[in-house]
Design a protein around this motif. Structure first.
Motif, PDB file in Angstrom:
ATOM      1  N   LEU A   3     -33.658  -1.997 -15.307  1.00 50.38           N
ATOM      2  CA  LEU A   3     -32.870  -0.829 -14.916  1.00 50.38           C
ATOM      3  C   LEU A   3     -33.587   0.424 -15.395  1.00 50.38           C
ATOM      4  O   LEU A   3     -34.346   0.377 -16.375  1.00 50.38           O
ATOM      5  CB  LEU A   3     -31.490  -0.892 -15.564  1.00 50.38           C
ATOM      6  CG  LEU A   3     -30.555  -1.945 -14.983  1.00 50.38           C
ATOM      7  CD1 LEU A   3     -29.394  -2.192 -15.920  1.00 50.38           C
ATOM      8  CD2 LEU A   3     -30.040  -1.498 -13.619  1.00 50.38           C
ATOM      9  N   ILE A   4     -33.330   1.532 -14.725  1.00 46.72           N
ATOM     10  CA  ILE A   4     -34.027   2.764 -15.097  1.00 46.72           C
ATOM     11  C   ILE A   4     -33.714   3.152 -16.545  1.00 46.72           C
ATOM     12  O   ILE A   4     -34.549   3.730 -17.235  1.00 46.72           O
ATOM     13  CB  ILE A   4     -33.717   3.896 -14.086  1.00 46.72           C
ATOM     14  CG1 ILE A   4     -34.770   4.995 -14.192  1.00 46.72           C
ATOM     15  CG2 ILE A   4     -32.305   4.424 -14.261  1.00 46.72           C
ATOM     16  CD1 ILE A   4     -34.883   5.878 -12.967  1.00 46.72           C
ATOM     17  N   PHE A   5     -32.539   2.752 -17.007  1.00 51.20           N
ATOM     18  CA  PHE A   5     -32.163   3.074 -18.396  1.00 51.20           C
ATOM     19  C   PHE A   5     -32.991   2.266 -19.391  1.00 51.20           C
ATOM     20  O   PHE A   5     -33.221   2.691 -20.513  1.00 51.20           O
ATOM     21  CB  PHE A   5     -30.671   2.814 -18.600  1.00 51.20           C
ATOM     22  CG  PHE A   5     -29.834   3.460 -17.535  1.00 51.20           C
ATOM     23  CD1 PHE A   5     -29.669   4.829 -17.506  1.00 51.20           C
ATOM     24  CD2 PHE A   5     -29.262   2.696 -16.513  1.00 51.20           C
ATOM     25  CE1 PHE A   5     -28.932   5.435 -16.499  1.00 51.20           C
ATOM     26  CE2 PHE A   5     -28.524   3.291 -15.512  1.00 51.20           C
ATOM     27  CZ  PHE A   5     -28.361   4.658 -15.490  1.00 51.20           C
ATOM     28  N   GLU A   6     -33.413   1.087 -18.949  1.00 47.66           N
ATOM     29  CA  GLU A   6     -34.247   0.245 -19.814  1.00 47.66           C
ATOM     30  C   GLU A   6     -35.700   0.748 -19.822  1.00 47.66           C
ATOM     31  O   GLU A   6     -36.481   0.381 -20.696  1.00 47.66           O
ATOM     32  CB  GLU A   6     -34.188  -1.214 -19.340  1.00 47.66           C
ATOM     33  CG  GLU A   6     -32.789  -1.814 -19.485  1.00 47.66           C
ATOM     34  CD  GLU A   6     -32.557  -3.071 -18.646  1.00 47.66           C
ATOM     35  OE1 GLU A   6     -31.565  -3.770 -18.908  1.00 47.66           O
ATOM     36  OE2 GLU A   6     -33.339  -3.351 -17.700  1.00 47.66           O
TER      37      GLU A   6
END
Lengths: 477, 437
Positions: A3-6
């Motif tokens: 995910l982009i947050f990761e």
């Protein structure tokens, strides 16, 4: 994939803005105390992230997309070019009308073309999608009866083959829904229709060709019956691609219609939107249209406020850039190309239908319009093979599955709409794939239950998704 | 004429024969002859791509693009990073359908999941949907979420955007719910009047933050009042206000909605835009539209699917929470790319620049002779009084500046974003001074 947050790393950023060139103003009102967790990314990181996501997304550009009822035709690239012109994208919707003459003139041209294609007298371009158009159109019907003080008309008749949006829209517009059963041909049963029409009938919602892909030959009797009872007739334009330039809903007795510009007029679907759902009407309903309406005065376009407008159904004029694409498409095809698109959509569908009907049972063995419906009910009982198995199996042939389990009146339904923009060899490849899948079903059904095998993931556990809800990424505290 | 039909005339004839038909007319045998269109459509002949490009481009060139935009009122001119258009013009995203087939739609599904996460993050709330049509319809859908058997009165502030008000009113005409307008006082929602009118059967109280006049509402007090009366609190928010001001969650709102256009979408004469919606967990099952959830496949791979579909029209038909089917998926992706590009610091930076420039410009306009109509604290929009509003609009237009929105003969609603430079603001203020003198 991540995910982009990761992928986010503290301190990463783009250099987008110069420093503020005025003194900073400190807000005195209560400020946000919650930390913002938006991702901190480099431009490289964003670009690669979304490129990876694109690789796990399937568009019409990637291959055949015979998704019934959705009209997944090719989206011409000129449409996108025109919708990106700064003279359109840079316009503020509330800038003075005399500084937006080109935009208004385009909206007028689109409206007049769509009125001509559908046989309607006037149109609002404001609704943002098909279902939004349905809601708007039903409010016109409601406003008409209300204005006549004919307040007992509280019911909308909807056939059981209808798109789910029809009853949902009627409910939102405050109507009771009368569901009527289709006859053996998948069409309206005239006696059933007569039996439910009466002084409480506000109107009928109908798709023609209907959701089993058949043009209801009794259409004029149907609209006459509803009109005789004092109701109005609503045309769900989802299936208009079968008949543009061939026949017009306005000539069939329909009073209100919505169009799906993202279907029939090739503005793309965008992974679920934006679309546009203009609503056309006969002249007696003009005065109820949402404001503002674009109208003609000599050769100029101007905005007007209908006398008894139902109000706005959203902000401003509608999805303007989608209108630009649809207008570009209409200019490209013109009076010759528009009927040609429909006849070829119908030809492609019948070609596939006939080539498949020896192996796959057609729900209705009848010349179809732009789409047809097959049923795997027999195979489900005899072989344990479902519509879902065949649909998922197609993925391994590089083909997007057809619409599954719709319409509700056909069990184990697969609904196939090839559209006119597919070549004979694409259709032949798909026919081959269907026939091979049928052989696999006979010989090794187990294998099909596990399909697809070539996609980034296998069949996801949807029950788990609904039971143990995870609807956003949870940040570490 | 342009055509997007690959099959040649010979191929079409061959297919027709192989399908068992002798003519194209035969395919349309079900359409009664008297319903068939006689002759051609009254439209021009089809054109080549070159001709179409010329014609549509000439329409675009008949519009005036303003170099400086000092108008907001629901549509905002913000800087759009290049990465945004680069991502959202990828053809896979542009030409895909709603992700009904998760195995080949993980890209779109994951992007929506990420978007939902970002909307929850900026609003502070628990759950967000995959978008609705625009900010106005988001407010109307939010009102519908709050209605139950005992509560069918929708209370909405007079200080919300007029399109939001009008759209909520239209939806109420449909549903038969009663819409009541909370009066404004000094440009703000009149809390005392709200106390008098709220009663014990209000479904919700809807306010806008900052409101239509740019003023910052006392959201916490209004939301508390709604809750005391058993009603839900709905806030329609400007995305950049969410970065600076107390979030809807902190202010006690049950639902936050708003117009997502400022997040990377051009003004585009009003659309396509993006309605964002977020709510508390308690209201999750009443949310309209698509919602993406995380799960896994049989091999344990992380996977995303459309979930909670039992709320939706294709399953529940007339009992669905909404009729929405197509939404604004690509616009939601645009917003997500935008928020990834600016990041948390960038959201705050853009918000602070908007606010600072608006306050700078307001002072300049005062020096030019205009007065502020309201005393309350404003965000990046404000209303001035004084001068001939139409004359100011015309004077600025001549200089390529789109003035604030003319609200009355001497009233203008101005807006500043990070794109307005000090030089441009000084120039606009000096032109106003010329009109006044």
């Amino acid at each position: 994939m991540k995910l982009i947050f990761e992928e986010s790393r503290p301190g990463r950023k783009l250099g987008l803005l110069p420093e503020c060139d005025v003194e900073k103003y400190e807000i005195k009102a209560p400020k946000r105390a919650l930390k913002l967790h938006l991702p901190e990314m480099s431009e490289t990181g964003i670009s690669r992230h979304y490129t990876q996501l694109a690789k796990q997304t399937r568009g019409v550009n990637d291959g055949f997309y015979p998704l019934g009822s959705c009209t997944m035709k090719y989206n011409p690239k000129i449409n996108e070019d025109m919708a990106s012109l700064p003279g359109f994208t840079g316009l503020h919707p509330l800038q003075p009308a005399d500084t937006a003459k080109g935009a208004l003139s385009l909206m007028l041209g689109l409206k007049e073309s769509l009125c001509e294609i559908t046989g309607m007298d006037d149109m609002t371009l404001q609704p943002a999608a098909g279902a939004h158009g349905e809601f708007t159109g039903l409010l016109l019907i409601k406003a008409y009866h209300t204005d006549r003080k004919d307040l007992a008309r509280t019911k909308i008749i909807v056939p059981d083959s209808a798109h789910g949006t029809n009853p949902a829209s009627a409910h939102m517009a405050g109507f009771e829904i009368v569901n009527i059963k289709s006859n053996e041909e998948g069409c309206i049963d005239l006696d059933t229709l007569r039996s439910v029409c009466g002084p409480d009938t506000a109107g009928l919602m109908l798709t023609n060709p209907n959701t089993v892909g058949i043009f209801d030959p009794n259409i004029k009797e149907i609209t006459d019956i509803v009109h005789a009872a004092g109701g109005l007739c609503y045309y769900d334009g989802a299936n208009l691609n079968a008949i543009t330039g061939i026949a017009r809903p306005g000539d069939m007795g329909f009073d209100v219609i919505h169009l799906n510009l993202h279907k029939t007029f090739s503005t793309p679907h965008g992974g679920g939107g934006p679309g546009a759902g203009p609503v056309g009407c006969k002249s007696f309903l003009k005065k109820f249209l949402p404001w503002p309406v674009v109208e003609r005065q000599d050769s100029e376009a101007f905005l007007s406020m209908p006398e008894k407008s139902i109000g706005t159904v959203r902000s401003f004029f509608g999805n303007f850039l989608v209108m630009v694409k649809a207008y570009t498409y209409i200019l490209s095809l013109g009076k010759e190309g528009i009927p040609e698109a429909s006849t070829n959509a119908v030809l492609n569908a019948n070609y596939m239908r006939v080539k498949l009907k020896d192996k796959y049972k057609m729900a209705f063995d009848h010349t179809c319009m732009h789409e047809f419906v097959m049923t795997l009910e027999h195979e489900k009982h005899s072989l344990g093979i479902t519509a879902m198995d065949i649909a998922k199996g197609l993925i391994d042939f590089g083909i997007h599955p057809p619409t599954m389990y719709f319409p509700l009146i056909v069990h184990e339904a697969l609904m196939i709409e090839p559209t006119e923009t597919e070549s004979k060899e694409t259709l032949d490849d798909c026919i081959d794939a269907f026939l091979k899948l049928y052989e696999t079903a006979l010989e090794n059904g187990e294998k099909l239950h596990g399909a697809p095998y070539t996609s980034p993931i296998g069949r996801p556990d949807e029950v788990l998704a609904a039971r143990s809800l995870k609807l956003k990424y949870e940040f570490e505290a | 004429m342009s055509s997007y039909i690959p099959n040649t005339a010979e191929e079409r004839e061959l297919m027709l024969r192989e399908a068992g038909y002798s003519s194209f007319d035969e395919l349309y045998a079900d359409i009664p002859d008297d319903l068939k269109l006689k002759g051609e459509l009254a439209l021009p002949s089809g054109k080549s791509e070159f001709e179409v490009r010329k014609e549509v481009s000439s329409l675009a060139s008949r519009n005036k693009q303003f170099g400086t935009v000092l108008r907001g009122a629901g549509s905002y001119n913000h800087y759009i990073p290049s990465i945004v258009k680069s991502v959202t013009s990828k053809e896979e995203f542009v030409t895909a359908y709603t992700p009904y087939q998760p195995e080949i739609s993980q890209g779109v599904l994951q992007s929506i999941f990420e978007y939902q996460t970002m909307i929850c993050d900026i609003t502070g709330l628990d759950v967000a949907n995959a978008s609705v049509y625009d900010g106005a319809t988001a407010a109307a859908e939010a009102a519908a979420m709050c209605i139950d058997r005992k509560r069918s009165r929708i209370l909405i502030s007079a200080a919300v955007n007029p399109f939001v008000l009008s759209t909520v009113r239209t939806y109420s005409f449909g549903s038969g719910n009663k819409l009541e307008i909370i009066p404004e006082k000094d440009g703000l929602t009149d809390i005392e009047k709200l106390k008098e009118m709220i009663g014990d059967d209000a479904a919700c109280v809807i306010i806008q933050q900052p409101n239509y006049y740019g003023l910052i509402e006392d959201a916490r007090a209004i939301n508390a009042l709604a809750h005391e009366a058993g009603a839900k609190a709905v806030m329609s928010c400007y995305p950049f206000a969410l970065a600076l001001l107390e979030t809807p969650a902190e202010a006690g709102a049950d639902i936050a909605v708003g117009e997502g256009q400022p997040l990377g979408l051009p003004m585009s004469f009003g659309g396509p835009y993006l309605g964002f919606m977020a709510a508390t967990k308690d209201m999750m099952r009443k949310l309209p539209g698509r919602i993406v959830g995380e799960t896994h496949d049989a091999d344990g791979n992380r996977a995303f699917v459309l979930t909670l579909q039992a709320r939706e029209q294709h399953i529940r038909r007339e009992k669905a929470s909404s009729n929405i089917c197509s939404n604004e998926a690509l616009c939601a992706m645009t917003a997500a790319v935008y928020m990834s590009a600016v990041g948390p610091d960038g959201m705050v930076e853009v918000a602070e620049q908007c606010v600072s420039k608006a306050h700078y410009f307001a002072e300049k306009l005062k020096e030019s002779g205009l007065e502020l109509k309201y005393k309350g604290e404003f965000f990046n929009e404000f209303v001035t009084k004084g001068g001939d509003a139409d004359a100011i609009q015309a004077k600025l237009a001549d200089a390529g500046i789109l003035s604030g929105l003319v609200m009355g003969s001497d009233e203008i609603l101005w807006c500043c974003t990070e794109l307005c430079t000090r030089k441009e603001l000084d120039k606009a203020a000096s032109l106003v001074k010329e009109v006044l003198s």
